[in-house]
Design a protein around this motif. Structure first.
Motif, PDB file in Angstrom:
ATOM      1  N   PHE A   1       0.841  -1.196   0.000  1.00  0.00           N
ATOM      2  CA  PHE A   1       0.000   0.000   0.000  1.00  0.00           C
ATOM      3  C   PHE A   1       0.871   1.239   0.000  1.00  0.00           C
ATOM      4  N   ASP A   2       0.657   2.114  -0.973  1.00  0.00           N
ATOM      5  CA  ASP A   2       1.379   3.378  -1.081  1.00  0.00           C
ATOM      6  C   ASP A   2       0.594   4.441  -0.328  1.00  0.00           C
ATOM      7  N   GLU A   3       1.063   4.771   0.869  1.00  0.00           N
ATOM      8  CA  GLU A   3       0.319   5.687   1.734  1.00  0.00           C
ATOM      9  C   GLU A   3       0.193   7.077   1.122  1.00  0.00           C
ATOM     10  N   ALA A   4       1.203   7.506   0.385  1.00  0.00           N
ATOM     11  CA  ALA A   4       1.187   8.854  -0.180  1.00  0.00           C
ATOM     12  C   ALA A   4       0.057   9.043  -1.186  1.00  0.00           C
ATOM     13  N   SER A   5      -0.254   7.992  -1.953  1.00  0.00           N
ATOM     14  CA  SER A   5      -1.282   8.115  -2.991  1.00  0.00           C
ATOM     15  C   SER A   5      -2.572   7.384  -2.660  1.00  0.00           C
ATOM     16  N   GLY A   6      -2.573   6.602  -1.583  1.00  0.00           N
ATOM     17  CA  GLY A   6      -3.764   5.825  -1.229  1.00  0.00           C
ATOM     18  C   GLY A   6      -4.014   4.668  -2.171  1.00  0.00           C
ATOM     19  N   THR A   7      -2.939   4.164  -2.811  1.00  0.00           N
ATOM     20  CA  THR A   7      -3.057   3.139  -3.853  1.00  0.00           C
ATOM     21  C   THR A   7      -2.458   1.804  -3.408  1.00  0.00           C
ATOM     22  N   VAL A   8      -3.191   0.722  -3.682  1.00  0.00           N
ATOM     23  CA  VAL A   8      -2.621  -0.617  -3.523  1.00  0.00           C
ATOM     24  C   VAL A   8      -1.811  -0.906  -4.782  1.00  0.00           C
ATOM     25  N   ARG A   9      -0.493  -0.930  -4.627  1.00  0.00           N
ATOM     26  CA  ARG A   9       0.371  -1.120  -5.796  1.00  0.00           C
ATOM     27  C   ARG A   9       0.371  -2.559  -6.290  1.00  0.00           C
ATOM     28  N   PHE A  10       0.304  -3.503  -5.325  1.00  0.00           N
ATOM     29  CA  PHE A  10       0.628  -4.873  -5.692  1.00  0.00           C
ATOM     30  C   PHE A  10       0.009  -5.807  -4.653  1.00  0.00           C
ATOM     31  N   ALA A  11      -1.059  -6.521  -5.013  1.00  0.00           N
ATOM     32  CA  ALA A  11      -1.679  -7.519  -4.133  1.00  0.00           C
ATOM     33  C   ALA A  11      -2.009  -8.737  -4.982  1.00  0.00           C
ATOM     34  N   PRO A  12      -0.987  -9.548  -5.315  1.00  0.00           N
ATOM     35  CA  PRO A  12      -1.177 -10.621  -6.292  1.00  0.00           C
ATOM     36  C   PRO A  12      -2.202 -11.667  -5.892  1.00  0.00           C
ATOM     37  N   ASN A  13      -2.332 -11.943  -4.594  1.00  0.00           N
ATOM     38  CA  ASN A  13      -3.283 -12.977  -4.178  1.00  0.00           C
ATOM     39  C   ASN A  13      -4.733 -12.512  -4.221  1.00  0.00           C
ATOM     40  N   LEU A  14      -4.935 -11.196  -4.362  1.00  0.00           N
ATOM     41  CA  LEU A  14      -6.269 -10.662  -4.631  1.00  0.00           C
ATOM     42  C   LEU A  14      -6.452 -10.324  -6.103  1.00  0.00           C
ATOM     43  N   GLY A  15      -5.350 -10.345  -6.857  1.00  0.00           N
ATOM     44  CA  GLY A  15      -5.406  -9.961  -8.263  1.00  0.00           C
ATOM     45  C   GLY A  15      -5.475  -8.457  -8.448  1.00  0.00           C
TER      46      GLY A  15
ATOM     47  N   ARG B   1      -3.686  -4.688  -8.828  1.00  0.00           N
ATOM     48  CA  ARG B   1      -2.511  -3.884  -9.153  1.00  0.00           C
ATOM     49  C   ARG B   1      -2.961  -2.441  -9.379  1.00  0.00           C
ATOM     50  N   ASN B   2      -2.284  -1.512  -8.706  1.00  0.00           N
ATOM     51  CA  ASN B   2      -2.565  -0.078  -8.851  1.00  0.00           C
ATOM     52  C   ASN B   2      -4.049   0.238  -8.667  1.00  0.00           C
ATOM     53  N   VAL B   3      -4.605  -0.224  -7.547  1.00  0.00           N
ATOM     54  CA  VAL B   3      -6.000   0.034  -7.193  1.00  0.00           C
ATOM     55  C   VAL B   3      -6.060   1.268  -6.293  1.00  0.00           C
ATOM     56  N   SER B   4      -6.844   2.275  -6.676  1.00  0.00           N
ATOM     57  CA  SER B   4      -7.019   3.490  -5.854  1.00  0.00           C
ATOM     58  C   SER B   4      -7.944   3.146  -4.688  1.00  0.00           C
ATOM     59  N   PHE B   5      -7.362   2.525  -3.679  1.00  0.00           N
ATOM     60  CA  PHE B   5      -8.167   1.907  -2.626  1.00  0.00           C
ATOM     61  C   PHE B   5      -8.772   2.914  -1.657  1.00  0.00           C
ATOM     62  N   LEU B   6      -7.999   3.907  -1.229  1.00  0.00           N
ATOM     63  CA  LEU B   6      -8.498   4.823  -0.195  1.00  0.00           C
ATOM     64  C   LEU B   6      -9.759   5.564  -0.639  1.00  0.00           C
ATOM     65  N   PRO B   7      -9.825   6.108  -1.865  1.00  0.00           N
ATOM     66  CA  PRO B   7     -11.088   6.711  -2.304  1.00  0.00           C
ATOM     67  C   PRO B   7     -12.244   5.709  -2.349  1.00  0.00           C
ATOM     68  N   LEU B   8     -11.957   4.464  -2.751  1.00  0.00           N
ATOM     69  CA  LEU B   8     -13.011   3.449  -2.822  1.00  0.00           C
ATOM     70  C   LEU B   8     -13.580   3.146  -1.438  1.00  0.00           C
ATOM     71  N   ILE B   9     -12.714   2.954  -0.451  1.00  0.00           N
ATOM     72  CA  ILE B   9     -13.195   2.556   0.873  1.00  0.00           C
ATOM     73  C   ILE B   9     -13.880   3.722   1.581  1.00  0.00           C
ATOM     74  N   THR B  10     -13.365   4.919   1.415  1.00  0.00           N
ATOM     75  CA  THR B  10     -14.016   6.058   2.077  1.00  0.00           C
ATOM     76  C   THR B  10     -15.403   6.313   1.479  1.00  0.00           C
ATOM     77  N   ARG B  11     -15.525   6.133   0.171  1.00  0.00           N
ATOM     78  CA  ARG B  11     -16.839   6.286  -0.466  1.00  0.00           C
ATOM     79  C   ARG B  11     -17.796   5.196   0.019  1.00  0.00           C
ATOM     80  N   ALA B  12     -17.300   3.966   0.107  1.00  0.00           N
ATOM     81  CA  ALA B  12     -18.152   2.859   0.556  1.00  0.00           C
ATOM     82  C   ALA B  12     -18.601   3.058   2.002  1.00  0.00           C
ATOM     83  N   LEU B  13     -17.717   3.542   2.855  1.00  0.00           N
ATOM     84  CA  LEU B  13     -18.080   3.798   4.250  1.00  0.00           C
ATOM     85  C   LEU B  13     -19.155   4.872   4.341  1.00  0.00           C
ATOM     86  N   ALA B  14     -19.001   5.941   3.567  1.00  0.00           N
ATOM     87  CA  ALA B  14     -19.988   7.018   3.587  1.00  0.00           C
ATOM     88  C   ALA B  14     -21.343   6.524   3.086  1.00  0.00           C
ATOM     89  N   GLU B  15     -21.332   5.741   1.995  1.00  0.00           N
ATOM     90  CA  GLU B  15     -22.592   5.243   1.429  1.00  0.00           C
ATOM     91  C   GLU B  15     -23.287   4.255   2.352  1.00  0.00           C
TER      92      GLU B  15
END
Length: 373
Positions: free
Chosen positions: A154-168, A170-184
């Motif tokens: 996890f790249d803390e500076a950009s909020g991006t999951v760079r590399f999670a091969p066992n989930l498939g 790569r370069n997932v903008s995770f922090l915006p996704l999770i914060t949006r899901a929590l709000a919704e």
């Protein structure tokens, strides 16, 4: 002239100094806090009152008289009024916990991971976090923030999951996704912190260790993937883009077995859960784990090595074999190895450590700020 922002930061730093002193030595009085922190008695008195009102600190025991003047009242962290929510996103499951400031697990739940698609994972996490909020509010306990551990870099500076091969992933903008899901999902607004699952597991041992925690510790987590959470000089060591500690993809054998990351001969192919399941004697995988422990020891010289994860719960012999392997290397070199111990929180280590990630940031206000959804 100092700006308001500067003054607020100074105040946060001073608060963190007092909290860290009380975590290290429970029972200090206001006068002792002033003496040990170097802050004025009036500043300490004001900050302690705030910390008590906000549920961080409580007065405990009868006031003790020390010569002339007013009696002093012992203070300690309050484990009853404030908590953090921790989430582990594992390859096959989700674990969510509510944890007090003192490391007590107040609530927990585990369920199978329904999908691996990032947005779907975030929606499932958000529903469980809402349940955790409701359970903690019923106690009642105030939630300080949400921490999330996941199996990748996890790249803390950009909020991006760079590399999670066992989930498939790569370069997932995770922090915006999770914060949006929590709000919704209707989750109350709180600070959200994210890190690699091994990093959070390390914090479960580091932040909630009784007494004065050493400033260096490595947690090796063994499951479908293999990773290391590294604490050095009182800070998580995550590397430039969150890739530090990806020991499951360090090479143990040139042209060895194929790995999910695309390389060959990675450590994960020798003592990851899939590899252990194919061995007649899973304890044999502990030899390779011991080699990795030896390499971590000589590279980082930690105060302690902690080993946990699903594979260690299923095959406890691999930890004993790894310790024996490490001891053999140490004997050959004539040097005492660091202690090796099992995870205090068992399979909840990464989730509890994700909760500890919230506390870790609170106690280090100069760290990069979190996102509040």
């Amino acid at each position: 002239m100092k700006t308001t922002g500067d003054q607020q930061l100074v105040k946060r730093i001073n608060r963190s100094v007092l909290l860290r002193l009380l975590r290290r030595r429970s029972g200090l009085s206001r006068a002792q806090l002033a003496q040990e922190s170097g802050l004025t008695k009036s500043t300490v008195s004001l900050l302690v009152r705030e910390l008590i009102d906000e549920g961080w600190v409580t007065e405990t025991g009868p006031a003790a008289a020390h010569g002339l003047g007013r009696p002093s009242t012992p203070l300690q962290l309050d484990g009853s009024r404030r908590a953090m929510i921790g989430v582990e996103i594992a390859v096959e499951s989700l674990r969510v916990v509510g944890v007090s400031l003192t490391g007590e697990v107040l609530w927990s739940v585990e369920e199978a991971l329904a999908e691996h698609e990032p947005a779907a994972v975030c929606r499932q996490v958000a529903q469980l976090v809402v349940r955790a909020h409701a359970a903690l509010a019923a106690r009642p306990v105030l939630v300080s923030g949400v921490g999330i551990g996941l199996p990748g870099a996890f790249d803390e500076a950009s909020g991006t999951v760079r590399f999670a091969p066992n989930l498939g992933w790569r370069n997932v903008s995770f922090l915006p996704l999770i914060t949006r899901a929590l709000a919704e999902a209707g989750c109350p607004p709180v600070a959200v912190h994210v890190q690699n699952e091994a990093d959070t597991a390390a914090l479960s041992e580091y932040e909630f260790t009784d007494g004065d925690a050493k400033d260096s510790l490595i947690f090796v987590t063994c499951g479908v993937g293999v990773g290391a959470g590294i604490v050095l000089n009182d800070r998580l060591f995550t590397g430039l883009q969150g890739m530090a500690g990806e020991i499951g993809h360090s090479i143990l054998q040139i042209d060895g077995p194929a790995c999910s990351c695309g390389r060959r001969g990675c450590a994960e192919t020798f003592f990851g859960a899939r590899a252990l399941g194919q061995l007649p004697d899973p304890a044999r995988g502990g030899v390779f784990l011991g080699v990795v422990l030896q390499n971590l020891w000589t590279t980082f010289n930690p105060g302690a090595l902690v080993v946990g994860g699903p594979s260690c719960e299923r095959h406890p012999d691999i930890v004993r074999t790894a310790r024996d392997t490490l001891d053999a290397y140490a004997t050959s070199a004539g040097v005492a190895p660091p202690p090796v111990r099992p995870a205090r929180y068992g399979l909840l280590a990464s989730a509890v450590g994700a909760a500890a990630l919230v506390l870790h940031h609170e106690l280090r206000p100069m760290h990069a700020p979190s996102l509040i959804h």
